[in-house]
Design a protein around this motif. Sequence first.
Motif, PDB file in Angstrom:
ATOM      1  N   GLN A 410       0.812  -1.216   0.000  1.00 52.14           N
ATOM      2  CA  GLN A 410       0.000   0.000   0.000  1.00 52.14           C
ATOM      3  C   GLN A 410       0.847   1.268   0.000  1.00 52.14           C
ATOM      4  OE1 GLN A 410      -0.515  -2.607   1.952  1.00 52.14           O
ATOM      5  NE2 GLN A 410      -2.462  -3.356   1.151  1.00 52.14           N
ATOM      6  N   ARG A 411       2.096   1.173   0.470  1.00 55.69           N
ATOM      7  CA  ARG A 411       2.872   2.399   0.657  1.00 55.69           C
ATOM      8  C   ARG A 411       4.122   2.491  -0.203  1.00 55.69           C
ATOM      9  NH1 ARG A 411       0.710   1.100   5.777  1.00 55.69           N
ATOM     10  NH2 ARG A 411      -0.679   2.752   6.493  1.00 55.69           N
ATOM     11  N   LEU A 412       4.742   1.366  -0.488  1.00 51.06           N
ATOM     12  CA  LEU A 412       5.999   1.406  -1.225  1.00 51.06           C
ATOM     13  C   LEU A 412       5.858   2.127  -2.557  1.00 51.06           C
ATOM     14  CD1 LEU A 412       8.981   0.500  -1.313  1.00 51.06           C
ATOM     15  CD2 LEU A 412       8.203  -1.599  -2.442  1.00 51.06           C
ATOM     16  N   GLY A 413       4.775   1.831  -3.266  1.00 47.93           N
ATOM     17  CA  GLY A 413       4.586   2.452  -4.571  1.00 47.93           C
ATOM     18  C   GLY A 413       4.384   3.949  -4.518  1.00 47.93           C
ATOM     19  N   ARG A 414       3.995   4.478  -3.344  1.00 44.80           N
ATOM     20  CA  ARG A 414       3.740   5.913  -3.235  1.00 44.80           C
ATOM     21  C   ARG A 414       5.021   6.722  -3.073  1.00 44.80           C
ATOM     22  NH1 ARG A 414      -0.868   7.551   0.810  1.00 44.80           N
ATOM     23  NH2 ARG A 414      -0.391   9.516  -0.247  1.00 44.80           N
ATOM     24  N   TRP A 415       5.996   6.152  -2.349  1.00 41.70           N
ATOM     25  CA  TRP A 415       7.212   6.948  -2.114  1.00 41.70           C
ATOM     26  C   TRP A 415       8.410   6.515  -2.944  1.00 41.70           C
ATOM     27  CZ3 TRP A 415      11.478   4.327  -0.435  1.00 41.70           C
ATOM     28  CH2 TRP A 415      11.291   3.150   0.324  1.00 41.70           C
ATOM     29  N   LEU A 416       8.367   5.290  -3.492  1.00 39.20           N
ATOM     30  CA  LEU A 416       9.523   4.793  -4.228  1.00 39.20           C
ATOM     31  C   LEU A 416       9.936   5.676  -5.406  1.00 39.20           C
ATOM     32  CD1 LEU A 416      11.515   2.457  -4.087  1.00 39.20           C
ATOM     33  CD2 LEU A 416      10.015   1.149  -5.606  1.00 39.20           C
ATOM     34  N   PRO A 417       9.004   6.255  -6.167  1.00 41.76           N
ATOM     35  CA  PRO A 417       9.421   7.093  -7.298  1.00 41.76           C
ATOM     36  C   PRO A 417      10.247   8.311  -6.912  1.00 41.76           C
ATOM     37  CG  PRO A 417       7.148   6.417  -7.565  1.00 41.76           C
ATOM     38  CD  PRO A 417       7.545   6.014  -6.187  1.00 41.76           C
ATOM     39  N   VAL A 418      10.153   8.774  -5.652  1.00 46.89           N
ATOM     40  CA  VAL A 418      10.930   9.953  -5.247  1.00 46.89           C
ATOM     41  C   VAL A 418      12.141   9.590  -4.396  1.00 46.89           C
ATOM     42  CG1 VAL A 418       8.974  11.516  -5.397  1.00 46.89           C
ATOM     43  CG2 VAL A 418       9.451  10.352  -3.243  1.00 46.89           C
ATOM     44  N   GLY A 419      12.350   8.305  -4.126  1.00 47.38           N
ATOM     45  CA  GLY A 419      13.588   7.885  -3.499  1.00 47.38           C
ATOM     46  C   GLY A 419      13.529   7.585  -2.022  1.00 47.38           C
ATOM     47  N   SER A 420      12.684   8.289  -1.262  1.00 43.71           N
ATOM     48  CA  SER A 420      12.550   8.000   0.166  1.00 43.71           C
ATOM     49  C   SER A 420      11.216   8.557   0.645  1.00 43.71           C
ATOM     50  CB  SER A 420      13.702   8.630   0.964  1.00 43.71           C
ATOM     51  OG  SER A 420      13.380   9.930   1.412  1.00 43.71           O
ATOM     52  N   PRO A 421      10.720   8.067   1.805  1.00 45.59           N
ATOM     53  CA  PRO A 421       9.442   8.569   2.329  1.00 45.59           C
ATOM     54  C   PRO A 421       9.555   9.905   3.053  1.00 45.59           C
ATOM     55  CG  PRO A 421      10.255   6.785   3.696  1.00 45.59           C
ATOM     56  CD  PRO A 421      11.213   6.908   2.554  1.00 45.59           C
ATOM     57  N   GLY A 423       9.251  13.557   3.654  1.00 46.22           N
ATOM     58  CA  GLY A 423       8.357  14.510   3.004  1.00 46.22           C
ATOM     59  C   GLY A 423       6.992  13.941   2.711  1.00 46.22           C
ATOM     60  N   PHE A 424       6.729  12.666   3.120  1.00 45.61           N
ATOM     61  CA  PHE A 424       5.425  12.050   2.898  1.00 45.61           C
ATOM     62  C   PHE A 424       4.836  11.512   4.205  1.00 45.61           C
ATOM     63  CE2 PHE A 424       7.309  11.985  -1.267  1.00 45.61           C
ATOM     64  CZ  PHE A 424       6.249  12.215  -2.124  1.00 45.61           C
ATOM     65  N   PRO A 425       4.678  12.362   5.223  1.00 51.68           N
ATOM     66  CA  PRO A 425       4.149  11.871   6.498  1.00 51.68           C
ATOM     67  C   PRO A 425       2.734  11.330   6.389  1.00 51.68           C
ATOM     68  CG  PRO A 425       4.190  14.271   6.478  1.00 51.68           C
ATOM     69  CD  PRO A 425       4.949  13.818   5.262  1.00 51.68           C
ATOM     70  N   GLU A 426       1.993  11.769   5.379  1.00 54.28           N
ATOM     71  CA  GLU A 426       0.585  11.367   5.284  1.00 54.28           C
ATOM     72  C   GLU A 426       0.421   9.906   4.892  1.00 54.28           C
ATOM     73  OE1 GLU A 426       1.915  12.659   1.228  1.00 54.28           O
ATOM     74  OE2 GLU A 426       2.119  13.442   3.275  1.00 54.28           O
ATOM     75  N   ILE A 427       1.473   9.231   4.423  1.00 49.61           N
ATOM     76  CA  ILE A 427       1.283   7.840   4.015  1.00 49.61           C
ATOM     77  C   ILE A 427       1.022   6.935   5.223  1.00 49.61           C
ATOM     78  CG2 ILE A 427       2.702   8.124   1.975  1.00 49.61           C
ATOM     79  CD1 ILE A 427       4.850   6.436   3.311  1.00 49.61           C
ATOM     80  N   ALA A 428       1.351   7.400   6.439  1.00 52.49           N
ATOM     81  CA  ALA A 428       1.061   6.598   7.631  1.00 52.49           C
ATOM     82  C   ALA A 428      -0.442   6.580   7.923  1.00 52.49           C
ATOM     83  CB  ALA A 428       1.814   7.158   8.837  1.00 52.49           C
ATOM     84  N   GLU A 429      -1.170   7.517   7.371  1.00 54.36           N
ATOM     85  CA  GLU A 429      -2.594   7.606   7.653  1.00 54.36           C
ATOM     86  C   GLU A 429      -3.424   6.626   6.828  1.00 54.36           C
ATOM     87  OE1 GLU A 429      -3.552  11.659   6.985  1.00 54.36           O
ATOM     88  OE2 GLU A 429      -2.106  12.417   8.441  1.00 54.36           O
ATOM     89  N   GLU A 430      -2.770   5.956   5.905  1.00 58.72           N
ATOM     90  CA  GLU A 430      -3.477   4.980   5.053  1.00 58.72           C
ATOM     91  C   GLU A 430      -3.269   3.590   5.638  1.00 58.72           C
ATOM     92  OE1 GLU A 430      -3.108   3.084   0.582  1.00 58.72           O
ATOM     93  OE2 GLU A 430      -2.060   4.917   1.081  1.00 58.72           O
ATOM     94  N   PRO A 431      -4.264   3.003   6.288  1.00 60.44           N
ATOM     95  CA  PRO A 431      -4.080   1.705   6.930  1.00 60.44           C
ATOM     96  C   PRO A 431      -3.677   0.634   5.916  1.00 60.44           C
ATOM     97  CG  PRO A 431      -6.209   2.663   7.526  1.00 60.44           C
ATOM     98  CD  PRO A 431      -5.656   3.489   6.398  1.00 60.44           C
ATOM     99  N   ALA A 432      -2.696  -0.169   6.320  1.00 63.81           N
ATOM    100  CA  ALA A 432      -2.295  -1.298   5.463  1.00 63.81           C
ATOM    101  C   ALA A 432      -3.324  -2.406   5.571  1.00 63.81           C
ATOM    102  CB  ALA A 432      -0.917  -1.818   5.892  1.00 63.81           C
ATOM    103  N   ALA A 433      -3.469  -3.136   4.469  1.00 63.07           N
ATOM    104  CA  ALA A 433      -4.419  -4.255   4.465  1.00 63.07           C
ATOM    105  C   ALA A 433      -3.866  -5.416   5.273  1.00 63.07           C
ATOM    106  CB  ALA A 433      -4.676  -4.693   3.032  1.00 63.07           C
TER     107      ALA A 433
END
Length: 433
Positions: A410-421, A423-433
């Motif tokens: 759920q999260r790797l694909g969101r931050w991988l294109p920019v190299g690291s998470p 600057g993306f604190p909001e990705i913790a708000e998306e519960p993993a399945a």
Amino acid sequence: MSVGPGVSATMRAPVSTDQLDGLVTVLDLVRLGRARSRPELVRLSGLGRGAVTQRVAELLDRGLLVESELGRSTGGRPPRELAVRAEAGLVLVAPLGATHIAVGVTDLTGRLLACVQEPADIAAGPDRTLDRVAELFDELLERPSVPRAPVYGIGVGLPGPVEFASGSPVSPPIMPGWDGYPVRARLAERYDVPVWVDNDVNLMALGELRVGAAQDEQDVIYVKIGTGIGAGLISSGRLHRGAQGAAGDIGHATVDRGSGIVCRCGNVGCLEALAGGAALSRDGTTAAEEGRSPFLAGVLAEGRPVGAADVATAAQHGDPVAVELLTRSGQLVGETIATLVNFFNPSLVLLGGGVALAGDLILAAIRETVYRRSLPLATRQLRIEPTSLPQDPSLPGAAHMVLDELFSRQRLGRWLPVGSPTGFPEIAEEPAA
């Protein structure tokens, strides 16, 4: 404040769904130590040789994996061993207890690079406590032993119920002022990275699963007996939090309503109120004041309060009242664990926390009670052991919580294109399945 090099200036192409599935599969096998070479990945992943080659090449290119020395040959050319690029980023961890703060920094394998622990009262409130946590984070990041690298995420443990999806404590009995407090938002705003918050016992269980005695087990109960009492559940090799994150809160199971003792949660006869560290301190103090325990009376005479550790020391010196208190505590905890053993059927029960590790007396009482009160089939191969980790298992547990979430599909694909998470604190708000 700065937490290391910023987000890569080069934006890579988004990761496709099929590509992401393969990347997560390969990365998980390598980082969890199940595969170290391409042939092992082909055998364990279900992916074809070509797909494995492509996914490994991409993870190498994106700086998440590295190739190390040649592995052992099973015939033909020796394969190159693969490993997570540990130094690519850092994880900050802060498992907080009722009476202490533990803060650490790890690499991307969960290896602890630096840590510090100091006395603290969780009842001092969230603002004061988290301010101190941030101060200690900043100090650790400046240590020579900690590489200059981006912080990938933060993991926090709290000694009370936590709604995992929101990262907020919910009506924690020993944490006045913390109910609903936005712990995640507070730290995410300061460090500009994703933050995850969980119950401290869950993190201890996860630490044991990844680096401790539970590594080769599938179904485990970790029981912490300290100021409070709680359990972390490992089911089929995964941490079981329950629907909202409240699984394992055995400290507030009713064990003796007739005792009349009111728990800090407001109910009567809870396990924690009768068998936890605070209960041992309370009952030990009463015994000292009434003259039934000369050893504990001596503690009061020195001008200091009787603690659970004093009760354990008194028992080791043969004080009959202290022996009785510890034995009763072990029996009550054992009865509750026996119920869990019958219901959950684990292969291993691990015991941690200051009271559980206070000596052989309470361990013996727990074992005897569990084996006596549980079904023969449930205890046929059951082991009940104290934790063997030299450090608090919640430190590596908090790091692996963060890494599991960061590297989830759920999260790797969101931050991988920019190299690291970063600057993306909001990705913790998306519960993993």
